[in-house]
Motif scaffolding. Structure first.
Motif, PDB file in Angstrom:
ATOM      1  N   ALA A  67     -16.016   0.082  -6.469  1.00  0.00           N
ATOM      2  CA  ALA A  67     -14.779   0.252  -7.210  1.00  0.00           C
ATOM      3  C   ALA A  67     -14.781   0.408  -8.575  1.00  0.00           C
ATOM      4  CB  ALA A  67     -13.513  -0.526  -6.594  1.00  0.00           C
ATOM      5  N   ASP A  84      -6.003   3.151 -14.330  1.00  0.00           N
ATOM      6  CA  ASP A  84      -6.417   3.656 -12.983  1.00  0.00           C
ATOM      7  C   ASP A  84      -6.588   2.647 -12.117  1.00  0.00           C
ATOM      8  OD1 ASP A  84      -7.028   5.348 -10.984  1.00  0.00           O
ATOM      9  OD2 ASP A  84      -9.041   6.018 -11.718  1.00  0.00           O
ATOM     10  N   ARG A 110      -6.078   2.845  -8.928  1.00  0.00           N
ATOM     11  CA  ARG A 110      -6.381   3.447  -7.438  1.00  0.00           C
ATOM     12  C   ARG A 110      -7.584   2.579  -6.916  1.00  0.00           C
ATOM     13  NH1 ARG A 110      -7.112   9.232  -8.303  1.00  0.00           N
ATOM     14  NH2 ARG A 110      -7.660   8.208 -10.319  1.00  0.00           N
ATOM     15  N   PRO A 111      -8.875   2.409  -7.614  1.00  0.00           N
ATOM     16  CA  PRO A 111      -9.946   1.878  -6.800  1.00  0.00           C
ATOM     17  C   PRO A 111      -9.694   0.430  -6.377  1.00  0.00           C
ATOM     18  CG  PRO A 111     -10.626   2.939  -8.897  1.00  0.00           C
ATOM     19  CD  PRO A 111      -9.052   2.796  -9.022  1.00  0.00           C
ATOM     20  N   GLU A 137      -6.571  -0.479  -5.795  1.00  0.00           N
ATOM     21  CA  GLU A 137      -5.467  -0.564  -4.832  1.00  0.00           C
ATOM     22  C   GLU A 137      -6.026   0.025  -3.292  1.00  0.00           C
ATOM     23  OE1 GLU A 137      -2.780   2.125  -6.636  1.00  0.00           O
ATOM     24  OE2 GLU A 137      -1.808   0.679  -7.622  1.00  0.00           O
ATOM     25  N   LEU A 138      -6.959   0.739  -3.292  1.00  0.00           N
ATOM     26  CA  LEU A 138      -7.813   1.161  -2.137  1.00  0.00           C
ATOM     27  C   LEU A 138      -8.338  -0.017  -1.494  1.00  0.00           C
ATOM     28  CD1 LEU A 138      -9.327   4.655  -3.338  1.00  0.00           C
ATOM     29  CD2 LEU A 138      -7.390   4.368  -1.612  1.00  0.00           C
ATOM     30  N   LEU A 139      -8.947  -0.924  -2.008  1.00  0.00           N
ATOM     31  CA  LEU A 139      -9.406  -2.416  -1.441  1.00  0.00           C
ATOM     32  C   LEU A 139      -8.239  -3.246  -1.117  1.00  0.00           C
ATOM     33  CD1 LEU A 139     -12.345  -2.881  -3.901  1.00  0.00           C
ATOM     34  CD2 LEU A 139     -12.366  -1.642  -1.762  1.00  0.00           C
ATOM     35  N   GLY A 140      -6.953  -2.799  -1.348  1.00  0.00           N
ATOM     36  CA  GLY A 140      -5.751  -3.828  -1.169  1.00  0.00           C
ATOM     37  C   GLY A 140      -5.368  -4.623  -2.182  1.00  0.00           C
ATOM     38  N   TYR A 141      -5.758  -4.565  -3.306  1.00  0.00           N
ATOM     39  CA  TYR A 141      -5.183  -5.344  -4.580  1.00  0.00           C
ATOM     40  C   TYR A 141      -4.403  -4.759  -4.952  1.00  0.00           C
ATOM     41  CZ  TYR A 141      -9.837  -8.102  -4.288  1.00  0.00           C
ATOM     42  OH  TYR A 141     -10.988  -8.836  -4.065  1.00  0.00           O
ATOM     43  N   LYS A 158      -4.911  -9.925  -3.197  1.00  0.00           N
ATOM     44  CA  LYS A 158      -5.083  -9.340  -2.127  1.00  0.00           C
ATOM     45  C   LYS A 158      -4.608  -9.898  -0.745  1.00  0.00           C
ATOM     46  CE  LYS A 158      -8.895  -6.907   0.388  1.00  0.00           C
ATOM     47  NZ  LYS A 158     -10.217  -6.682   0.119  1.00  0.00           N
ATOM     48  N   THR A 208      -4.489  -9.927   3.509  1.00  0.00           N
ATOM     49  CA  THR A 208      -5.020  -9.324   4.491  1.00  0.00           C
ATOM     50  C   THR A 208      -4.375  -9.751   5.867  1.00  0.00           C
ATOM     51  OG1 THR A 208      -7.085  -9.360   3.481  1.00  0.00           O
ATOM     52  CG2 THR A 208      -6.909  -9.142   5.719  1.00  0.00           C
TER      53      THR A 208
END
Length: 184
Positions: free
Chosen positions: A31, A70, A72-73, A75-79, A97, A99
């Motif tokens: 990421a 940026d 996004r990388p 956020e895509l992992l859930g952070y 994060k 889960t």
């Protein structure tokens, strides 16, 4: 998570924690390829140490502003970026994060010139090498969790005195040994 469930729980060491870090390390390196290092820190990184079952990760980057520019990388992992977590330190970004409704990871992103990652490495090495320090660390964490099960901030404050003492011991230990921390 129900309203009755405590936010802070300290559990016995889980031998799966190192592998959980390794999986996350791979994802984070993909990421954020500009990351110079990604390391497992905190209690879950110390073999045998009881901890909150949250994997703490530190990352060094050449430009923290680029990470914020940026998100996004991550956020895509859930952070989720928590900009108010360390407002006094512009070189320290914090991400959480969750889960399945439970906190699973904390990511600390530091500018490469920050002294905090080295202090974290020294602390980790000291507690891992010193059974008495590890015992005192666990006692402080368990007491703090018992006193403050509903607030991560209050939990942190409740163990602050012990953390300050152990950190000072770790610095002296490192200086006396001429210690190079693992990961250097």
């Amino acid at each position: 998570m129900t309203d009755e469930a405590p936010v802070v729980v300290v559990v016995p060491y889980d031998p799966a924690w190192p592998e959980r870090f390794t999986v996350e390390q791979r994802l984070l390196s993909e990421a954020l390829p500009a990351a110079l290092s990604i390391e497992h820190i905190g209690s879950t990184s110390i073999p045998g140490c009881a901890a909150k079952p949250i994997i703490d990760i530190q990352m060094a980057v050449p430009d923290v502003d680029a990470v914020v520019a940026d998100l996004r990388p991550l956020e895509l992992l859930g952070y989720v970026y928590r900009p108010t977590a360390f407002p006094e330190d512009r070189d320290h970004l914090f991400f959480a994060k969750d889960t399945a409704g439970k906190r699973t990871h904390h990511l600390h992103v530091f500018h490469v010139t920050s002294s905090v990652p080295e202090a974290n490495r020294v602390f980790r090495a000291y507690v891992a090498a010193n059974p008495d320090a590890a015992r005192r660390y666990e006692v402080a964490k368990r007491r703090a969790a018992e006193r403050c099960p509903d607030s991560r901030a209050q939990y942190g404050a409740a163990k602050e005195e012990a953390m300050t003492q152990l950190s000072a011991e770790a610095r002296r230990w490192s200086e006396a040994a001429g210690q190079q921390s693992p990961g250097d």
